[in-house]
Scaffold this motif. Sequence first.
Motif, PDB file in Angstrom:
ATOM      1  N   LEU A 256       0.852  -1.204   0.000  1.00  0.00           N
ATOM      2  CA  LEU A 256       0.000   0.000   0.000  1.00  0.00           C
ATOM      3  C   LEU A 256       0.886   1.251   0.000  1.00  0.00           C
ATOM      4  CD1 LEU A 256      -2.420  -1.172   2.831  1.00  0.00           C
ATOM      5  CD2 LEU A 256      -3.021  -1.006   0.408  1.00  0.00           C
ATOM      6  N   PRO A 257       1.490   1.582  -1.148  1.00  0.00           N
ATOM      7  CA  PRO A 257       2.392   2.732  -1.176  1.00  0.00           C
ATOM      8  C   PRO A 257       1.736   4.014  -0.657  1.00  0.00           C
ATOM      9  CG  PRO A 257       2.538   1.519  -3.251  1.00  0.00           C
ATOM     10  CD  PRO A 257       1.398   0.925  -2.479  1.00  0.00           C
ATOM     11  N   GLY A 258       0.412   4.073  -0.663  1.00  0.00           N
ATOM     12  CA  GLY A 258      -0.297   5.241  -0.139  1.00  0.00           C
ATOM     13  C   GLY A 258       0.026   5.526   1.324  1.00  0.00           C
ATOM     14  N   LEU A 259       0.391   4.474   2.081  1.00  0.00           N
ATOM     15  CA  LEU A 259       0.725   4.649   3.504  1.00  0.00           C
ATOM     16  C   LEU A 259       1.913   5.581   3.687  1.00  0.00           C
ATOM     17  CD1 LEU A 259       0.438   1.048   4.996  1.00  0.00           C
ATOM     18  CD2 LEU A 259      -0.994   3.009   5.525  1.00  0.00           C
ATOM     19  N   MET A 260       2.767   5.666   2.645  1.00  0.00           N
ATOM     20  CA  MET A 260       3.957   6.507   2.752  1.00  0.00           C
ATOM     21  C   MET A 260       3.576   7.977   2.986  1.00  0.00           C
ATOM     22  SD  MET A 260       6.907   5.075   2.655  1.00  0.00           S
ATOM     23  CE  MET A 260       7.776   3.577   2.189  1.00  0.00           C
ATOM     24  N   LYS A 261       2.360   8.350   2.553  1.00  0.00           N
ATOM     25  CA  LYS A 261       1.932   9.742   2.751  1.00  0.00           C
ATOM     26  C   LYS A 261       1.841  10.072   4.239  1.00  0.00           C
ATOM     27  CE  LYS A 261      -0.508  10.422  -1.633  1.00  0.00           C
ATOM     28  NZ  LYS A 261      -0.437   9.064  -2.217  1.00  0.00           N
TER      29      LYS A 261
END
Length: 490
Positions: A256-261
Amino acid sequence: MHNNTPEQAPLGVLIIGSGFAGLGLAMRLRQQGSDDFLILEKAAKAGGTWRDNDYPGAACDVPSHLYSFSFEPKTDWTRRFAPQAEIFAYVQQCIAKYGLHSRIRCNSEVSEAWFDEPAGLWRVTTVDGAQFSARALVSACGQLNRPLYPQIAGIERFAGESFHSARWRHDIDLSGKRVAVIGTGASAIQFVPEIVPRVQHLTLFQRTAAYVLPKPDRAYSRFELALMQRFPWTQKLDRALQYLYHEARGVAFFVLPGLMKLYRGSFLRHLQRQVTDPELRARLTPDYPLGCKRILISNDYYPALTQPQVEVVNQAIREVSERGVITADGREHAVDVLIYGTGFAASDFLAPMRIRGLGGLELNQAWKEGAEAYKGISVNGFPNLFILYGPNTNLGHNSIIYMLESQFPYVLSCLQQLQQGVRYLDVRAPVQQAWNQRLQHAIEHSVWEQGCNSWYKNAAGKHTNNWSGFTFSYRQHTRQPDWSDYDRVR
């Protein structure tokens, strides 16, 4: 071709490189009671990355309990994140304990290796003209062994001293000097804070701002050290917990690369706390997603950059003059010493060696689109060649030692086959192709494809360095070779 010396009997295994990969495999061979192997090391002493990178402040950014062999635990690391000298001492301890001194030939850089098909042997020549034959050839050269120097006009004109951080000149006193540092990667963020107090002025040339997060480092207390000494399982437990903590970060890298935000928010708060000057802070704020390049950890990097004698320059460098560095705006920055913190030629895996496989096929020809290997270990057309820490086995979230320990049993199983009457093992082309298609497809959805260039990719944009998933899934893949993946030629 032949020297006048009588032909030595072929070795079982010839290992190139004496860093963690080469030594770990040798230790495993020793545990099996074998000494039919030799390690060729290009430098004057063993130790790989931790021999080369002895710049001020050099340390590992993976916790020490995780950055050591599970089968050779060390309970007396002084800190959570081990400094270079301690890791290097650990390497020497391993060499001594497993009696490897006699099996390492230093000052022996391999110039070429070719596979002698009828004999089923690798024929290897070193730069000094020595020749070796072995049933199997293991490349344990790693990904970070050849310093990369920047391509900048006029570098050879510079009249002062210059060196790469991986070839640190301890004989040059930086006290009171004007120093320029080119590059802001993992090495620079460690040595810059160390040299700032000594220099008269430091100019840091930054092409791209890095994400630098706090480093949860501290010394182990006397109580903790005594506890681990007395109950070694407490060290194993700590290692397991650290492994799980690091592995969980993988979710944000490739699930879930979105978690990097979310992580980016905590980074910005950290930067704001450490750098109060808004102009400097803007210069140090990355313009690409967190994790796309290597994430760095340090507690003293940002504070060092706020010192009055430090200037961060993000103008592009136009050329180097005799007296200093000239940026795109025409300004000349006068310097006495130039330090390159510009990293390594990481995607040229076995360069500059010339390696020829079946039918004279050259490895750099096979790899002209970018390096690739089945499971990061075997390459079609190059029988009995095994690569440790090869293409697509680097990590953004956990310890390379864990990856190496996944590869050792796999390679040892292959070596066993060669002792049981198999002349050579060659991974089949469709198998390698399918593996790499799956891997590249998985990487497309990871944080490393979120719009930046990094050393994880080659010039054409192919991901040659990173593994695309969890380390436990890699261990599953490498548990046992599937012999139908290979042509087994007797």
